[in-house]
Write a protein that holds these residues in place. Structure first.
Motif, PDB file in Angstrom:
ATOM      1  N   LEU A   1       3.498   5.798  10.206  1.00 22.56           N
ATOM      2  CA  LEU A   1       4.865   5.510   9.654  1.00 22.56           C
ATOM      3  C   LEU A   1       5.897   6.645   9.748  1.00 22.56           C
ATOM      4  O   LEU A   1       7.072   5.968   9.651  1.00 22.56           O
ATOM      5  CB  LEU A   1       4.470   5.342   8.044  1.00 22.56           C
TER       6      LEU A   1
ATOM      7  N   LEU B   1       3.777  -0.871   2.569  1.00 26.37           N
ATOM      8  CA  LEU B   1       5.012  -1.782   3.282  1.00 26.37           C
ATOM      9  C   LEU B   1       5.169  -2.952   2.567  1.00 26.37           C
ATOM     10  O   LEU B   1       4.588  -3.556   1.896  1.00 26.37           O
ATOM     11  CB  LEU B   1       4.198  -2.398   4.729  1.00 26.37           C
TER      12      LEU B   1
ATOM     13  N   VAL C   1       8.875   0.305   5.256  1.00 26.00           N
ATOM     14  CA  VAL C   1       8.340   0.889   4.330  1.00 26.00           C
ATOM     15  C   VAL C   1       9.061   1.186   2.911  1.00 26.00           C
ATOM     16  O   VAL C   1      10.191   1.175   2.844  1.00 26.00           O
ATOM     17  CB  VAL C   1       8.285   2.641   4.998  1.00 26.00           C
TER      18      VAL C   1
ATOM     19  N   SER D   1      11.940   1.344  10.733  1.00 22.38           N
ATOM     20  CA  SER D   1      11.946   0.161   9.745  1.00 22.38           C
ATOM     21  C   SER D   1      13.356  -0.266   9.191  1.00 22.38           C
ATOM     22  O   SER D   1      14.018   0.619   8.937  1.00 22.38           O
ATOM     23  CB  SER D   1      10.756   0.183   8.759  1.00 22.38           C
TER      24      SER D   1
ATOM     25  N   ARG E   1       2.547   9.764   1.424  1.00 20.41           N
ATOM     26  CA  ARG E   1       1.895   9.357   2.546  1.00 20.41           C
ATOM     27  C   ARG E   1       0.708  10.208   2.883  1.00 20.41           C
ATOM     28  O   ARG E   1      -0.220   9.663   3.153  1.00 20.41           O
ATOM     29  CB  ARG E   1       2.781   9.198   3.704  1.00 20.41           C
TER      30      ARG E   1
ATOM     31  N   THR F   1      -1.313   5.076   9.056  1.00 18.62           N
ATOM     32  CA  THR F   1      -0.502   5.804   7.838  1.00 18.62           C
ATOM     33  C   THR F   1       0.289   6.799   8.361  1.00 18.62           C
ATOM     34  O   THR F   1       1.542   7.118   8.180  1.00 18.62           O
ATOM     35  CB  THR F   1      -1.331   6.185   6.635  1.00 18.62           C
TER      36      THR F   1
END
Length: 794
Positions: free
Chosen positions: A706, A758, A771, A711, A781, A703
């Motif tokens: 991220l 995700l 994400v 992404s 988060r 976590t």
């Protein structure tokens, strides 16, 4: 547990583990008078029984037939196992034994024609290649040419005897012993005679699994199964030999199992092949991965054939395989020869324990309706209200793990509804749990769990011996068999000899004792944690309950509620844990914490046919049974009653009813617990908490990672970056290396996908991960990280 029979014929107890043990450069100072508890010598647990809830009819057929038949060592072959006697027989007894074993040959005959002419294959060929008018179907059948060798796999008696003899000689150079529990072998013989094909299911651990199960069945004159081996072997000679002993390999043109399953024609041909093999009455051997779900599609094919009536029924047999140490063997054209040559300079040291469980009917499990999936919900529906909104009430249900049965682009595995697909996933989960439950705990697993979770800073051999004896009793009490025997001195010496590369062993200046510390390296800690997984599986109830207690204690500390932690009459370094937690824990809140943690557990570790609510209640009760929690008695001035708030009715219950249960008539909110005060209670609580810390910590670190991820990324690249982040974090902290394995990274990413953190995006280049907009906010988060970290023991 059942009492062992001393008939002089069957080997009813395991041989001492000191056989073929490696020599050490140091000597342990262990008192010889300390031995393994006597219950190990007189009684052994019976594992691998049918599920009483999902398959009661299969269980009923085996009632009253549970007797301990002992063990047999496949590598210990002598003249008594042949029909001959004499000095010459003793020199060729292995050849005579192999020639005397019964082999059920399976010629190909017209199987190739039957598979190619099946309606399923013809429909797929028609959709993939439409022949022009006036043309025959030769062009369509040419598409099946790459699969002809796979369809033509057979079991040749001559090749099977020869390969079995080679494997016995080969394994004798690798393992000191291959012990087989013979409890359920008579049930397998009866099931084979009744006509239902047997399907052996095991958890994938090593490439040697594919060879061990057929060898065990061959040595006991059971039908050698067709083995699904998802390996890419390029050597044409090796492929031809394996295909003559019933090994179903991947097509030569594919590299991975996932790549092969992406071809709809391959999936259709394999479904038709399974149908023809089961029609012939042949046995199958299938390995399933709890990490990725690979292998589960073969079970889905069998269930589909039973549902459509193509196959009447099959008997599923979970198989548990335990290794003293992890053996990684890569099968290729050159790696096999290199591995065989390396055996010439190695001495056998490790051992293997194999448990074959009771067979049960797959049709009964599917059609009886007892394996329920109506309470399955997405993980984000179960936990996101608690994580983001801090909701006090959890949503009751069970986590849906549809990824255990990947959606391949084949109509053969597409289910008509979520319930059908969930039922296939439930069967896969049930078999993963059953195979793990009938796996014995080895001595190296016991020592590894103690060194990792109780004595990570180091321990003396005398204290280690005491804890091994205690943990052994706890394992046997929970009906988990162990794969070792002998005195405590022999067990400790053997385990430490095998684990020596992963340990730092030093002698004290006084010379009276030896100190043992886990080696602080990634490879060593990962090896120890892998061996300790079976111990964690055995104590999963206590582990979930202990983590729930730890989470409530964290809330007490963070909310500044008055709590008292004191030590009486102890000063300085003599404080050993005589701690008094003056905190009252509500049963409803404690069960709520355990229930939420259940949704984060990896697959196969929790009984799939039990609701999460019942499992959470059992987890809390298990802490009472082992003495960690004490239930506080609340005085009552009124009769015990059961008050239904929704209906407003009041039902009185007499306490002298023989079927009376406190849980049925007492309000759950009125129960409370306190942590008991015995000297070893806090140590036991923290011991259980550390068992799940590696999995939860990997989830927390993922976590956190991220924030640094660009992404969307391809799924393989995303997993690779997460794995690298876990390793870098562990190296930076110089601890917690058990949280940086590939399995931990894969499980953490899969959990975040199920949580909705995700998102999976299907594009032309494959599957991409990114994400979700909800968790692109750092606040959300952080909430998720706090929710997970509350269960971490610090």
């Amino acid at each position: 547990m059942v009492e062992e029979k001393k008939d002089g014929i069957n080997n009813t107890s395991l041989p001492p583990v000191q056989q073929n043990r490696p020599a050490l450069s140091w000597e342990l100072k262990i008192k010889k008078k300390v031995t393994v508890p006597s219950c190990l010598g007189m009684f052994r647990p019976i594992m691998g029984q049918c599920c009483h809830q999902c398959t009661p009819d299969s269980l009923r057929e085996k009632l009253g037939k549970n007797s301990f038949l002992g063990f047999c060592n496949l590598l210990s072959i002598n003249e008594t196992q042949t029909r001959y006697r004499g000095w010459l027989v003793r020199r060729v007894c292995c050849v005579l034994f192999v020639s005397g074993c019964k082999v059920y040959g399976s010629p190909v005959n017209d199987r190739l024609e039957r598979v190619c002419q099946s309606n399923r294959v013809r429909e797929m060929l028609g959709a993939a290649h439409k022949a022009p008018e006036g043309e025959d179907s030769q062009g369509q059948l040419s598409l099946l040419a790459p699969f002809y060798p796979l369809i033509s796999v057979c079991i040749s008696p001559g090749f099977t005897r020869f390969v079995s003899w080679v494997m016995l000689k080969m394994f004798a150079s690798v393992f000191g012993s291959i012990q087989v529990n013979k409890n359920h072998l008579p049930a397998l013989h009866r099931a084979a005679q009744e006509g239902s094909p047997l399907v052996y299911v095991y958890m994938r651990q090593s490439a040697l699994d594919c060879a061990l199960i057929p060898l065990v069945l061959f040595c006991h004159s059971l039908s050698v199964p067709y083995t699904v081996c998802p390996l890419n072997i390029k050597s044409s000679f090796l492929r031809s030999v394996l295909q003559k002993v019933g090994v179903v390999l991947l097509p030569p043109s594919t590299l991975t199992e996932l790549e092969a399953e992406m071809d709809p024609l391959y999936a259709t041909v394999m479904t038709s092949l399974v149908r023809e093999l089961l029609h012939e009455g042949q046995a199958l051997s299938i390995g399933v991965s709890a990490e990725s779900g690979h292998g589960g599609q073969w079970l889905a094919r069998i269930r589909q054939l039973i549902k459509e009536g193509s196959v009447p029924d099959v008997s599923l047999v979970p198989v548990g395989i335990s290794y003293d140490s992890v053996t990684n063997v890569k099968f290729g054209s050159k790696s096999v020869m290199q591995w065989l040559l390396s055996l010439l300079w190695t001495k056998p040291s490790t051992s293997v324990m194999i448990h074959l469980a009771q067979p049960f009917s797959l049709k009964e499990m599917c059609e009886s309706g007892r394996c329920r999936v109506d309470e399955w919900l997405p993980l984000q529906d179960l936990l996101l209200p608690v994580v983001l909104n801090n909701s006090a009430d959890s949503v009751f249900g069970r986590r849906r793990m549809s990824w255990l049965l990947p959606m391949f682009p084949s109509t053969e595995l597409e289910e008509k509804s979520h319930s059908d697909r969930d039922l296939s996933v439930a069967i896969i989960l049930h078999l993963i749990f059953s195979a793990a439950s009938c796996t014995a705990v080895m001595s190296t697993g016991v020592v590894s769990s103690l060194l990792l979770y109780k004595h990570s800073k180091g321990v003396s051999t005398s204290v280690l011996c005491r804890d091994v004896a205690w943990l052994l009793e706890e394992l046997l009490f929970r009906n988990r068999d162990v794969g070792f025997g002998g005195t405590l001195q022999e067990i400790i010496h053997y385990s430490l000899s095998l684990l020596a590369p992963d340990l730092v062993i030093a002698a004290l200046p006084s010379g009276k004792d030896t100190v043992i510390v886990p080696r602080p390296s990634v490879a060593s800690i990962l090896h120890l944690s892998l061996l300790a997984q079976k111990v964690t599986h055995t104590f999963i109830l206590e582990v979930v309950g202990a983590c729930a207690v730890s989470a409530m204690l964290c809330e007490v500390v963070l909310s500044s509620v008055s709590s008292r932690l004191r030590t009486d009459g102890v000063k300085g370094e003599e404080v050993r844990g005589d701690m008094e937690f003056d905190v009252v824990l509500s049963q409803s809140e404690l069960t709520e914490k355990a229930l939420q943690l259940c949704h984060l557990l990896p697959p196969g570790i929790m009984p799939p046919c039990q609701s999460t609510q019942c499992f959470a209640l059992d987890a809390v009760d298990s802490l009472v049974h082992c003495g960690i929690l004490i239930m506080e008695e609340i005085p009552r001035d009124v009769h015990i009653c059961d008050f239904w708030k929704k209906e407003g009715t009041l039902t009185w219950t007499t306490t002298d009813d023989p079927y009376h249960s406190d849980s049925d008539c007492e309000e759950q909110d009125l129960r409370s617990y306190k942590i008991s005060q015995p000297r070893q209670c806090p140590e036991m609580l923290f011991f259980f908490c550390r068992m799940l810390a590696g999995h939860l910590r990997a989830l927390c670190w993922t976590t956190m990672a991220l924030d640094q991820m660009d992404s969307p990324l391809a799924e393989d690249d995303f997993l690779s970056q997460i794995h690298s982040h876990l390793r870098d974090t562990a190296n930076q902290k110089k601890q917690h290396y058990e949280s940086c394995s590939e399995e931990a990274a894969h499980t953490a990413v899969r959990t975040l996908i199920d949580l909705g953190v995700l998102l999976q995006m299907y594009q032309t280049g494959g599957i991409f991960l990114g994400v979700s907009p909800l968790f692109q906010l750092s606040e959300n988060r952080q909430k998720l990280q706090r929710f997970i970290s509350q269960y971490l023991y610090n």
